[in-house]
Motif scaffolding. Structure first.
Motif, mmCIF file in Angstrom:
data_model
loop_
_atom_site.group_PDB
_atom_site.id
_atom_site.type_symbol
_atom_site.label_atom_id
_atom_site.label_comp_id
_atom_site.label_asym_id
_atom_site.label_seq_id
_atom_site.Cartn_x
_atom_site.Cartn_y
_atom_site.Cartn_z
ATOM 1 N N GLU A 245 2.462 3.105 9.916
ATOM 2 C CA GLU A 245 1.502 3.417 8.842
ATOM 3 C C GLU A 245 1.029 4.865 8.918
ATOM 4 O O GLU A 245 0.729 5.477 7.896
ATOM 5 C CB GLU A 245 0.321 2.440 8.879
ATOM 6 N N LEU A 246 0.975 5.388 10.137
ATOM 7 C CA LEU A 246 0.583 6.784 10.290
ATOM 8 C C LEU A 246 1.662 7.705 9.719
ATOM 9 O O LEU A 246 1.369 8.701 9.036
ATOM 10 C CB LEU A 246 0.362 7.075 11.779
ATOM 11 N N ALA A 247 2.909 7.353 9.996
ATOM 12 C CA ALA A 247 4.019 8.162 9.460
ATOM 13 C C ALA A 247 3.986 8.124 7.931
ATOM 14 O O ALA A 247 4.186 9.159 7.277
ATOM 15 C CB ALA A 247 5.347 7.621 9.981
ATOM 16 N N ALA A 248 3.684 6.945 7.379
ATOM 17 C CA ALA A 248 3.602 6.825 5.905
ATOM 18 C C ALA A 248 2.435 7.678 5.383
ATOM 19 O O ALA A 248 2.545 8.347 4.354
ATOM 20 C CB ALA A 248 3.431 5.358 5.521
ATOM 21 N N ALA A 249 1.308 7.659 6.099
ATOM 22 C CA ALA A 249 0.129 8.416 5.646
ATOM 23 C C ALA A 249 0.397 9.910 5.684
ATOM 24 O O ALA A 249 -0.111 10.675 4.860
ATOM 25 C CB ALA A 249 -1.074 8.066 6.543
ATOM 26 N N ARG A 250 1.179 10.348 6.646
ATOM 27 C CA ARG A 250 1.500 11.778 6.746
ATOM 28 C C ARG A 250 2.360 12.244 5.580
ATOM 29 O O ARG A 250 2.271 13.402 5.177
ATOM 30 C CB ARG A 250 2.267 12.037 8.033
ATOM 31 N N LYS A 251 3.189 11.354 5.097
ATOM 32 C CA LYS A 251 4.065 11.720 3.969
ATOM 33 C C LYS A 251 3.298 11.713 2.657
ATOM 34 O O LYS A 251 3.707 12.334 1.692
ATOM 35 C CB LYS A 251 5.243 10.755 3.899
ATOM 36 N N ALA A 252 2.170 10.961 2.635
ATOM 37 C CA ALA A 252 1.440 10.772 1.373
ATOM 38 C C ALA A 252 0.814 12.095 0.906
ATOM 39 O O ALA A 252 0.477 12.947 1.706
ATOM 40 C CB ALA A 252 0.373 9.707 1.552
ATOM 41 N N ALA B 126 -8.122 10.569 1.651
ATOM 42 C CA ALA B 126 -7.638 9.393 0.920
ATOM 43 C C ALA B 126 -6.501 8.723 1.690
ATOM 44 O O ALA B 126 -6.453 7.498 1.812
ATOM 45 C CB ALA B 126 -7.170 9.801 -0.476
ATOM 46 N N ALA B 127 -5.602 9.537 2.235
ATOM 47 C CA ALA B 127 -4.475 8.980 2.991
ATOM 48 C C ALA B 127 -4.965 8.270 4.249
ATOM 49 O O ALA B 127 -4.404 7.247 4.655
ATOM 50 C CB ALA B 127 -3.491 10.088 3.353
ATOM 51 N N PHE B 128 -6.037 8.794 4.846
ATOM 52 C CA PHE B 128 -6.578 8.172 6.050
ATOM 53 C C PHE B 128 -7.165 6.795 5.727
ATOM 54 O O PHE B 128 -6.935 5.816 6.443
ATOM 55 C CB PHE B 128 -7.632 9.083 6.684
ATOM 56 N N ALA B 129 -7.914 6.716 4.619
ATOM 57 C CA ALA B 129 -8.481 5.432 4.199
ATOM 58 C C ALA B 129 -7.362 4.430 3.901
ATOM 59 O O ALA B 129 -7.456 3.243 4.251
ATOM 60 C CB ALA B 129 -9.389 5.626 2.981
ATOM 61 N N THR B 130 -6.301 4.902 3.272
ATOM 62 C CA THR B 130 -5.156 4.027 2.979
ATOM 63 C C THR B 130 -4.503 3.551 4.279
ATOM 64 O O THR B 130 -4.149 2.371 4.416
ATOM 65 C CB THR B 130 -4.105 4.776 2.123
ATOM 66 N N PHE B 131 -4.357 4.477 5.233
ATOM 67 C CA PHE B 131 -3.796 4.133 6.548
ATOM 68 C C PHE B 131 -4.589 2.988 7.182
ATOM 69 O O PHE B 131 -4.018 1.986 7.636
ATOM 70 C CB PHE B 131 -3.805 5.386 7.431
#
Ligand SMILES: *Cc1c(COP(=O)(O)O)cnc(C)c1O
Length: 399
Positions: A392-399, A315-320
């Motif tokens: 955006e990758l850093a944000a996705a990692r935190k998600a 899900a985080a990857f799709a959001t990224f």
């Protein structure tokens, strides 16, 4: 949220003025069809064939209406018959399995490595297990396998190689251009490839019989004598009365637009590789990002960039991806569950006798991101694109 890219980066390169002028001259003359009984051998298509053959160092080039047609005819001319098996790397674009289906052949999917090239150990296994005698090899996304090892393996196993060079026009392995290793090389002039003709395909070969058959199949109306780059009459005599006309010709309009772009290839390659280098350097420094290894022998022309991401859930990857897109960075995802916009994986080609994605290919594509590099991408835009991906990758990692 930081900066965004605001231009449409999916726009193909415009046609150079010389191409526009040549196209207008063709339109004014009315000679859009490549053969005219009184036109001689100086049609735009015939000249493009001769110039492309010279630039590649092959004896012949046959122009057709798409690279898909080029691959289809190459399979037929190289001896593939209905029901035969054809090996192909599982990571490629839809026209490749399409060409195999068009030839009535059966697909044998070969795995790729994490570096996105065909896995030679799997190729050997599948070749022996299937008994296939042909390999349709895609240099997918510009990644070139060790061609010396591949050709040695295929020679040992008696496999005829046909190269799909849709992404490697201008590229080489150990100093030798792709498209000249196998029996035939196929190139595309589709707008997103290295020369923008809209649509078009080029078949390059040194083989007399393949060249003659490709010309006849492509639909020469027995005017094959008007090809500049063509085999001797005695070769055509073997095939002219037993080869159907499939009418897959290239129009003079396409060739007129494409010809002036040939001399621009080297400069385009320099720009693409410069932008690719900037993006690659920035991406490689990001935690959890992996770029394919590029061997020294590989002189690529990288009009797109690929990188794999680790440690981000579905899900985080799709959001990224969607957040990057919202900021003007369009990343393609070949591992997505459904085929969309120029992406697909072999498990989605349901017309195959056995549609599946081989395991190593599935793993390589699962988190693979792919970004087109337009020729007009500036150095500053490279930095902005990399910053957006990093944020955006850093944000996705935190998600
Ligand atoms: C675009 C493409 C082709 C074929 O191109 P067309 O000219 O559109 O038929 C073949 N192989 C790959 C990998 C491609 O990306």
């Amino acid at each position: 949220m930081g900066a965004s890219l605001t231009r449409d980066l999916s726009a193909p390169p415009p046609i150079p003025e010389a191409g526009i002028e040549a196209a207008v001259a063709v339109l004014r003359s009315g000679w859009l069809h490549r053969y005219g009984e009184t036109l001689g051998d100086a049609s735009e298509v015939s000249l493009l064939e001769a110039e492309f053959a010279a630039s590649l160092g092959t004896r012949y080039t046959v122009a057709v209406n798409s690279c898909g047609s080029a691959m289809y005819l190459s399979l037929l001319c190289a001896g593939v018959a209905r029901g035969d098996r054809v090996l192909m790397n599982a990571f490629t674009l839809a026209p490749v399995p399409g060409a195999v289906a068009h030839a009535g052949a059966e697909h044998v999917l070969v795995d790729i490595t994490p570096d996105l090239v065909i896995d030679l150990a799997d190729l050997e296994r599948k070749a022996i297990a299937s008994g296939a005698r042909h390999l349709l090899l895609s240099h997918m996304r510009g990644h070139i396998v060790d061609m010396d090892r591949l050709m040695a393996l295929c020679d040992r196993l008696g496999i005829t190689v046909i190269e799909d060079c849709a992404h490697t026009m201008g590229a080489s392995w150990a100093g030798r251009p792709t498209g000249t290793f196998g029996r035939v090389g196929c190139f595309s002039l589709q707008s997103y490839k290295h020369i923008n003709g809209g649509e078009g395909g080029l078949i390059a070969t040194d083989d007399d019989d393949i060249a003659a058959r490709a010309i006849l199949y492509s639909g020469s109306y027995m005017l094959y004598g008007l090809h500049r780059a063509r085999p001797a009459e005695s070769v055509f005599a073997r095939w002219r009365d037993v080869t159907p006309n499939f009418s897959l010709r290239m129009s003079n309009l396409v060739a007129a637009v494409a010809r002036p772009q040939l001399p621009l290839l080297a400069e385009r390659a320099r720009i693409w590789n410069d932008r690719h280098g900037r993006l690659a350097a920035a991406l490689a420094a990001m935690p959890g990002v992996r770029l394919p290894h590029r061997p020294q022998e590989e002189a690529f022309v990288q009009s797109s960039i690929q990188f794999a991401v680790t440690g981000v859930a579905d899900a985080a990857f799709a959001t990224f991806l969607s957040r990057c897109r919202a900021r003007g960075v369009f990343l393609k995802w070949f591992g997505a569950a459904e085929a969309t916009g120029y992406t697909s994986v072999s498990g989605q080609w349901r017309y195959l006798a056995d549609p599946h994605t081989p395991p190593a290919t599935a793993a390589a594509l699962e988190r693979l991101c792919d970004m087109r590099i337009p020729l007009t991408l500036t150095e500053a835009e490279c930095a902005t694109a990399a910053a957006i991906i990093g944020e955006e990758l850093a944000a996705a990692r935190k998600a």
